[in-house]
Design an enzyme around this catalytic site. Structure first.
Site, mmCIF file in Angstrom:
data_model
loop_
_atom_site.group_PDB
_atom_site.id
_atom_site.type_symbol
_atom_site.label_atom_id
_atom_site.label_comp_id
_atom_site.label_asym_id
_atom_site.label_seq_id
_atom_site.Cartn_x
_atom_site.Cartn_y
_atom_site.Cartn_z
ATOM 1 N N HIS A 1 0.827 -1.215 0.000
ATOM 2 C CA HIS A 1 0.000 0.000 0.000
ATOM 3 C C HIS A 1 0.860 1.264 0.000
ATOM 4 O O HIS A 1 0.500 2.293 0.572
ATOM 5 C CB HIS A 1 -0.945 0.009 1.208
ATOM 6 C CG HIS A 1 -2.303 0.564 0.895
ATOM 7 N ND1 HIS A 1 -3.305 -0.187 0.344
ATOM 8 C CD2 HIS A 1 -2.826 1.809 1.042
ATOM 9 C CE1 HIS A 1 -4.384 0.554 0.185
ATOM 10 N NE2 HIS A 1 -4.116 1.781 0.583
ATOM 11 N N ARG B 1 1.826 7.648 -6.618
ATOM 12 C CA ARG B 1 1.918 9.054 -6.244
ATOM 13 C C ARG B 1 2.350 9.977 -7.383
ATOM 14 O O ARG B 1 1.822 11.085 -7.504
ATOM 15 C CB ARG B 1 2.874 9.211 -5.058
ATOM 16 C CG ARG B 1 2.339 8.635 -3.739
ATOM 17 C CD ARG B 1 3.405 8.743 -2.664
ATOM 18 N NE ARG B 1 2.970 8.344 -1.339
ATOM 19 C CZ ARG B 1 3.178 7.139 -0.799
ATOM 20 N NH1 ARG B 1 3.792 6.202 -1.509
ATOM 21 N NH2 ARG B 1 2.768 6.869 0.421
#
Length: 397
Positions: A288, A343
């Site tokens: 994650h 990201r």
């Protein structure tokens, strides 16, 4: 795409002769710092931060330094082949936009902008079930895109099944079940900012569009009103996470849909084996992005053992820590069939909307292509003969 990805380098240099430089940096570290200027402090820490002291985030990045490529010089001239297909989704390169929630807080166009760019570049995108826009809105904004739907299984399994059925109807081509976040991780930066966007009713586009979820809200409140959104946030807290989740969940899910079902959040080979025994179509090695558990195994360190255990029975994808094209090449060389990029695309979105996402992805693809060309690798299979432990590393692949 007819032209090579790395021709973007020539475009940038040609613009430089005219006095124009890119708005976004090409260096992933500088990209993150640039994004800090465009995101509120609380949101930036939510996106960029990790669990605990951030050691898993750091470990994910450090793991790439433990491997290296050994180029082969003067290879026979062969065309570079990056195109791949997974579960019916054709891709120009084995790169997937990872599911990231709340993109609408980074830019008004949110996930729709990212989906359009993914479609234009021929890449797949896994849409978070915590998206700002509903899954139908994203699919409608990017017709023809290769979309997968990520599901955090809720306590109410029928609600999860409703979302999966909606995803199938909207044209999504796979379901990615995330199993490593049934509870929220300990995130000091979020606590310091007192910031939880979900408690503010954000990141609920897919929930708010679900008829089953809406029926659970008070009927006497005006839809879209502040009290209605507050009730939705309260209901979301009630259903988020499935503490009783087991591998039998995949058996039940496969009765709900004929779409390929992937498990995301695997680090141990035995977990991959269990998941395959319960019918999953793919395994995503992931921690994650370091957001859930501090001191976790770095995802890249876990990848080779999972690949060995799976032994080609289903595709294995990699998530958590990749930032550049060279990172993608290493993960592919260690056995991943595709790499999820997280990201960076959200940073690009925050800085310059769709064009920011496009810049980030083109940079990654250009570097991946050049890394392969300079290594003498024409295919992903070639890369798998070129990756080895860096000097001084004791363990072997």
């Amino acid at each position: 795409m007819a032209e090579s990805w790395y021709t973007m380098r020539d475009e940038v240099f040609a613009d430089g002769l005219r006095g124009r430089v890119p708005r976004l940096p090409a260096d992933p570290a500088r990209l993150e710092e640039a994004a800090r200027q465009y995101l509120p402090a609380g949101l930036f820490s939510f996106v960029a931060g990790g669990a605990g002291g951030g050691r898993t985030v750091a470990a994910n990045r450090a793991a790439f330094d433990r491997w290296e490529l050994t180029p082969r010089m003067m290879p026979a001239a062969r065309p570079l082949r990056l195109r791949t297909e997974l579960w019916g989704t054709g891709m120009s390169a084995p790169v997937v936009l990872a599911p990231i929630g709340l993109a609408g807080l980074a830019h008004p166009d949110g996930e729709a902008a990212a989906a359009r760019v993914a479609r234009d570049l021929g890449l797949a995108m896994a849409l978070s079930n915590s998206s700002s826009l509903s899954l139908e809105e994203v699919a409608g904004a990017a017709p023809g895109a290769g979309l997968w739907f990520q599901l955090h299984p809720p306590k109410d399994e029928e609600l999860g099944a409703s979302m999966v059925r909606r995803a199938k109807k909207a044209g999504y081509q796979a379901i990615v079940v995330t199993v490593d976040s049934w509870a929220r991780g300990w995130r000091p930066a979020d606590l310091d900012h007192g910031y939880d966007p979900f408690l503010r009713g954000q990141g609920m586009g897919t929930f708010l569009a679900d008829p089953l979820f809406r029926r659970s809200l008070p009927a006497d409140l005006a839809v879209g009103s502040e009290p209605w959104l507050a009730a939705a946030a309260a209901r979301w807290r009630e259903v988020f996470g499935h503490p009783g989740l087991s591998y039998a969940y995949f058996d039940r899910l496969r009765e709900t849909t004929d779409l390929p079902v992937l498990i995301k959040g695997v680090l141990h080979p035995d977990d991959a084996e269990q998941a395959i025994a319960h019918g999953v179509s793919g395994v995503v090695v992931s921690n994650h992005g370091g957001r859930q558990l501090d001191r976790s195994t770095a995802a890249l360190d876990a990848l080779p053992a999972v690949v060995r255990q799976v032994a080609g029975r289903v595709p294995v994808l990699f998530d958590s820590g990749a930032r550049s094209g060279a990172d993608v090449a290493l993960a592919l060389g260690l056995g991943a069939d595709a790499v999820l990029l997280g990201r960076p695309w959200l940073y690009g979105l925050a800085i310059d909307g769709a064009e920011g996402v496009r810049h980030v992805l083109r940079c990654v693809l250009a570097e991946l292509e050049l890394t392969m060309l300079m290594s003498g690798a024409a295919t992903v299979g070639d890369l798998r003969h070129m990756v080895a432990p860096a000097p001084g590393r004791a363990d072997e692949r």
